[in-house]
Design a protein around this motif. Structure first.
Motif, PDB file in Angstrom:
ATOM      1  N   ARG A 132       0.935  -1.204  -0.112  1.00 54.32           N
ATOM      2  CA  ARG A 132       0.109   0.076   0.090  1.00 54.32           C
ATOM      3  C   ARG A 132       0.924   1.168   0.024  1.00 54.32           C
ATOM      4  N   ILE A 133       1.822   1.063   0.679  1.00 51.74           N
ATOM      5  CA  ILE A 133       2.977   2.399   0.665  1.00 51.74           C
ATOM      6  C   ILE A 133       3.603   2.767  -0.553  1.00 51.74           C
ATOM      7  N   ALA A 134       3.887   1.286  -1.195  1.00 48.47           N
ATOM      8  CA  ALA A 134       4.511   1.846  -2.734  1.00 48.47           C
ATOM      9  C   ALA A 134       3.477   2.159  -3.511  1.00 48.47           C
ATOM     10  N   ASP A 135       2.318   1.790  -3.597  1.00 47.92           N
ATOM     11  CA  ASP A 135       1.161   2.473  -4.372  1.00 47.92           C
ATOM     12  C   ASP A 135       1.049   3.687  -4.037  1.00 47.92           C
ATOM     13  N   LEU A 136       0.691   4.304  -2.877  1.00 51.55           N
ATOM     14  CA  LEU A 136       0.575   5.299  -2.593  1.00 51.55           C
ATOM     15  C   LEU A 136       1.645   6.588  -2.906  1.00 51.55           C
ATOM     16  N   THR A 137       2.947   5.984  -2.712  1.00 49.08           N
ATOM     17  CA  THR A 137       4.341   6.872  -3.408  1.00 49.08           C
ATOM     18  C   THR A 137       4.319   7.156  -4.624  1.00 49.08           C
ATOM     19  N   THR A 138       3.523   5.971  -5.601  1.00 45.01           N
ATOM     20  CA  THR A 138       3.604   6.268  -6.975  1.00 45.01           C
ATOM     21  C   THR A 138       2.398   7.443  -7.141  1.00 45.01           C
ATOM     22  N   HIS A 139       1.417   7.112  -6.465  1.00 42.04           N
ATOM     23  CA  HIS A 139       0.086   8.084  -6.647  1.00 42.04           C
ATOM     24  C   HIS A 139       0.760   9.681  -6.330  1.00 42.04           C
TER      25      HIS A 139
END
Length: 90
Positions: free
Chosen positions: A35-42
């Protein structure tokens, strides 16, 4: 933003201790890391999304607490997990 069921099942199979393991520290940390990786790209494409940035900081803090607990109680599993996820050893 939420993870698909298939992605969650895959993470649980990779990091869980059994097929039905959903609550162990390893699984929780792996799910939070995804989830952290997804939010970082967002946030890279939406830099003014401050509510998502706050959510990201909360997720990072939660993962940090779980990592500290795992390091304190089961150091060998902690080392394997951070190596598999590519998290810095602190």
């Amino acid at each position: 933003m939420a993870l698909d069921t298939e992605k969650k099942q895959e993470i649980m199979r990779c990091f869980g201790r059994s097929a039905q393991d959903t609550g162990s520290c390893e699984v929780q940390i792996a799910l939070l890391s995804r989830r952290i990786a997804d939010l970082t790209t967002h946030l890279k494409s939406n830099p003014k999304d401050h509510s998502s940035r706050l959510g990201l900081l909360k997720l990072v803090g939660h993962r940090k607490n779980l990592l500290q607990y795992l390091k304190r109680t089961h150091h060998d599993r902690y080392m394997e997990l951070i190596q598999a996820l590519g998290i810095k050893n602190r």
